[in-house]
Motif scaffolding. Structure first.
Motif, PDB file in Angstrom:
ATOM      1  N   ASP A   1       0.846  -1.190   0.000  1.00 43.75           N
ATOM      2  CA  ASP A   1       0.000   0.000   0.000  1.00 43.75           C
ATOM      3  C   ASP A   1       0.884   1.243   0.000  1.00 43.75           C
ATOM      4  OD1 ASP A   1      -2.423  -1.348   0.031  1.00 43.75           O
ATOM      5  OD2 ASP A   1      -2.547  -1.397   2.214  1.00 43.75           O
TER       6      ASP A   1
ATOM      7  N   THR B   1      -5.162  -1.286   9.080  1.00 44.22           N
ATOM      8  CA  THR B   1      -4.275  -1.744   8.006  1.00 44.22           C
ATOM      9  C   THR B   1      -3.181  -0.689   7.790  1.00 44.22           C
ATOM     10  OG1 THR B   1      -5.849  -0.796   6.445  1.00 44.22           O
ATOM     11  CG2 THR B   1      -5.979  -3.163   6.813  1.00 44.22           C
TER      12      THR B   1
ATOM     13  N   THR C   1      -4.163   1.241  -2.873  1.00 42.17           N
ATOM     14  CA  THR C   1      -4.003  -0.204  -2.707  1.00 42.17           C
ATOM     15  C   THR C   1      -3.676  -0.834  -4.055  1.00 42.17           C
ATOM     16  OG1 THR C   1      -5.608  -0.163  -0.904  1.00 42.17           O
ATOM     17  CG2 THR C   1      -5.145  -2.295  -1.869  1.00 42.17           C
TER      18      THR C   1
ATOM     19  N   ASN D   1      -5.542  11.448   4.756  1.00 43.08           N
ATOM     20  CA  ASN D   1      -4.985  10.094   4.915  1.00 43.08           C
ATOM     21  C   ASN D   1      -5.324   9.318   3.640  1.00 43.08           C
ATOM     22  OD1 ASN D   1      -3.731   7.910   6.185  1.00 43.08           O
ATOM     23  ND2 ASN D   1      -5.642   7.193   7.097  1.00 43.08           N
TER      24      ASN D   1
ATOM     25  N   GLU E   1      -9.685   2.579   9.595  1.00 42.22           N
ATOM     26  CA  GLU E   1      -8.702   3.117   8.647  1.00 42.22           C
ATOM     27  C   GLU E   1      -7.284   3.166   9.211  1.00 42.22           C
ATOM     28  OE1 GLU E   1     -11.046   6.971   9.849  1.00 42.22           O
ATOM     29  OE2 GLU E   1     -11.431   4.817   9.791  1.00 42.22           O
ATOM     30  N   TYR E   2      -7.154   2.985  10.542  1.00 45.13           N
ATOM     31  CA  TYR E   2      -5.822   2.964  11.162  1.00 45.13           C
ATOM     32  C   TYR E   2      -5.368   1.545  11.506  1.00 45.13           C
ATOM     33  CZ  TYR E   2      -7.021   7.915  11.746  1.00 45.13           C
ATOM     34  OH  TYR E   2      -7.414   9.210  11.527  1.00 45.13           O
TER      35      TYR E   2
ATOM     36  N   ASN F   1      -1.191   2.342   6.859  1.00 45.83           N
ATOM     37  CA  ASN F   1      -1.645   3.683   6.510  1.00 45.83           C
ATOM     38  C   ASN F   1      -0.560   4.681   6.892  1.00 45.83           C
ATOM     39  OD1 ASN F   1      -2.507   5.130   9.296  1.00 45.83           O
ATOM     40  ND2 ASN F   1      -2.900   2.936   9.436  1.00 45.83           N
TER      41      ASN F   1
ATOM     42  N   LYS G   1      -9.605   2.861  14.945  1.00 47.29           N
ATOM     43  CA  LYS G   1     -10.589   3.003  13.867  1.00 47.29           C
ATOM     44  C   LYS G   1     -10.124   2.137  12.698  1.00 47.29           C
ATOM     45  CE  LYS G   1     -12.124   7.206  12.894  1.00 47.29           C
ATOM     46  NZ  LYS G   1     -12.065   8.663  12.600  1.00 47.29           N
TER      47      LYS G   1
END
Length: 339
Positions: free
Chosen positions: A16, A307, A34, A30, A304-305, A309, A302
């Motif tokens: 990523d 995987t 992918t 953010n 989105e945090y 990032n 959360k």
């Protein structure tokens, strides 16, 4: 730290490509690109990953700056993932971060990817639910499984870790055995919610009280499926939900056993999880139950945090910036970087 401090975080440890801008512990942008190309190979191909990073890194950083509504000249520092990860992928992010920091004449900050998963809990989401020191962090992902005692932002001690494969790999490889596409971990979670977790028995690997092992479990799943399919060619199709539920139940209870041992060993009941597998509904539910059953205080990031990032890279960058922990331009990427 000045109020006009903006840190750009760059993450490129695996497949990523990500960039994020942070301002006073709040995430302004953010962005994650992918790479879909790995799906047809059933796993990440390092050479293809590094090529895709080269294509994605400029557009991703450009978008992160645009979404944060700032010019690159307003940046105070560049934070980047130094390791651990795939060497080719890390080199792309490291080289770009060094070039950008040099071009803008601003500090460069190297970040340990594993440390970033833990410190992602200090991103300001407006709910003030940040872990209190000391706390126990369990980092569970495709490449790592470990329990860490966190005494301060930069004082971390590994209490236990996997002696072979990571938990995310166990999920993905088991999914592959079941004929599910890559990445299979989220699909096992999806089917597990519809199945009976006690239908099939899988033995938990036996290692040290706070260490992990997953290679034997993968082998056990393989032999179990081969044996059952020989008897009934439609076994997977007819029992997919129960197989996934039973496998997930075994893995989650194994992770929780290790956490309980760590709590017993340290007396610390403040627990935080991180890494891609922390998105799993089974582990989230088990931690929620542990709060009321054992009096733990649990912190779950959360989605989105969870995987890979860049927001988590940016928060570590901000914390290091406050302490003037800057890198020199001769710093190099390190595939096997210790916590």
């Amino acid at each position: 730290m000045q109020n006009n401090t903006y840190i750009l975080g760059i993450e490129s440890s695996c497949d990523d490509t990500a960039a994020a801008v942070i301002h006073n512990s709040k995430i302004c942008s953010n962005v994650v690109a992918t790479q879909k190309i790995h799906e047809e190979y059933g796993g990440v191909v390092p050479e293809l990953a590094s090529r895709a990073h080269q294509q994605n890194i400029v557009p991703v950083i450009h978008q992160a700056l645009r979404e944060a509504n700032i010019d690159k000249k307003q940046l105070s520092a560049i934070a980047f993932t130094r390791g651990p990860g795939l060497m080719g992928s890390l080199l792309v992010g490291t080289s770009f971060a060094k070039s950008l920091a040099m071009g803008l004449d601003i500090p460069l900050i190297d970040v340990n990817h594993m440390q970033a998963h833990i410190l992602a809990h200090f991103i300001d989401n407006g709910d003030n639910r940040m872990p209190q020191f000391p706390f126990l962090a369990m980092t569970i992902s495709g490449g790592h499984t470990q329990i860490v005692k966190v005494s301060s932002h930069f004082d971390m001690q590994i209490l236990g870790e996997t002696i072979d494969d990571a938990v995310g790999e166990a999920f993905d490889k088991s999914a592959k055995i079941l004929g599910l596409p890559y990445p299979g971990g989220p699909l096992i979670d999806k089917y597990a919610q519809l199945g009976d977790p006690k239908r099939f028995q899988f033995t938990k690997p036996k290692v040290g009280p706070m260490d992990f092992s997953f290679s034997g479990l993968k082998t056990a799943v393989l032999y179990f499926i081969q044996r059952e399919v020989k008897e009934n060619p439609n076994f997977i199709k007819e029992n997919l939900e129960d197989i996934c539920a039973s496998l997930q139940y075994t893995i989650v209870s194994y992770l929780m056993d290790k956490l309980k041992n760590a709590v017993k060993h340290t007396g610390i009941k403040e627990i935080a999880i991180g890494g891609g597998v922390s998105a799993n509904s089974g582990i989230r539910k088990a931690l929620g139950e542990a709060e009321s059953k054992y009096g733990w205080k649990t912190h779950i990031p959360k989605f989105e945090y969870c995987t890979d990032n860049a927001a988590m890279i940016a928060i570590v960058g901000e914390l290091k910036y406050k302490e003037a922990q800057f890198s020199t331009l001769d710093i190099s990427a390190k595939a096997r970087l210790k916590l």
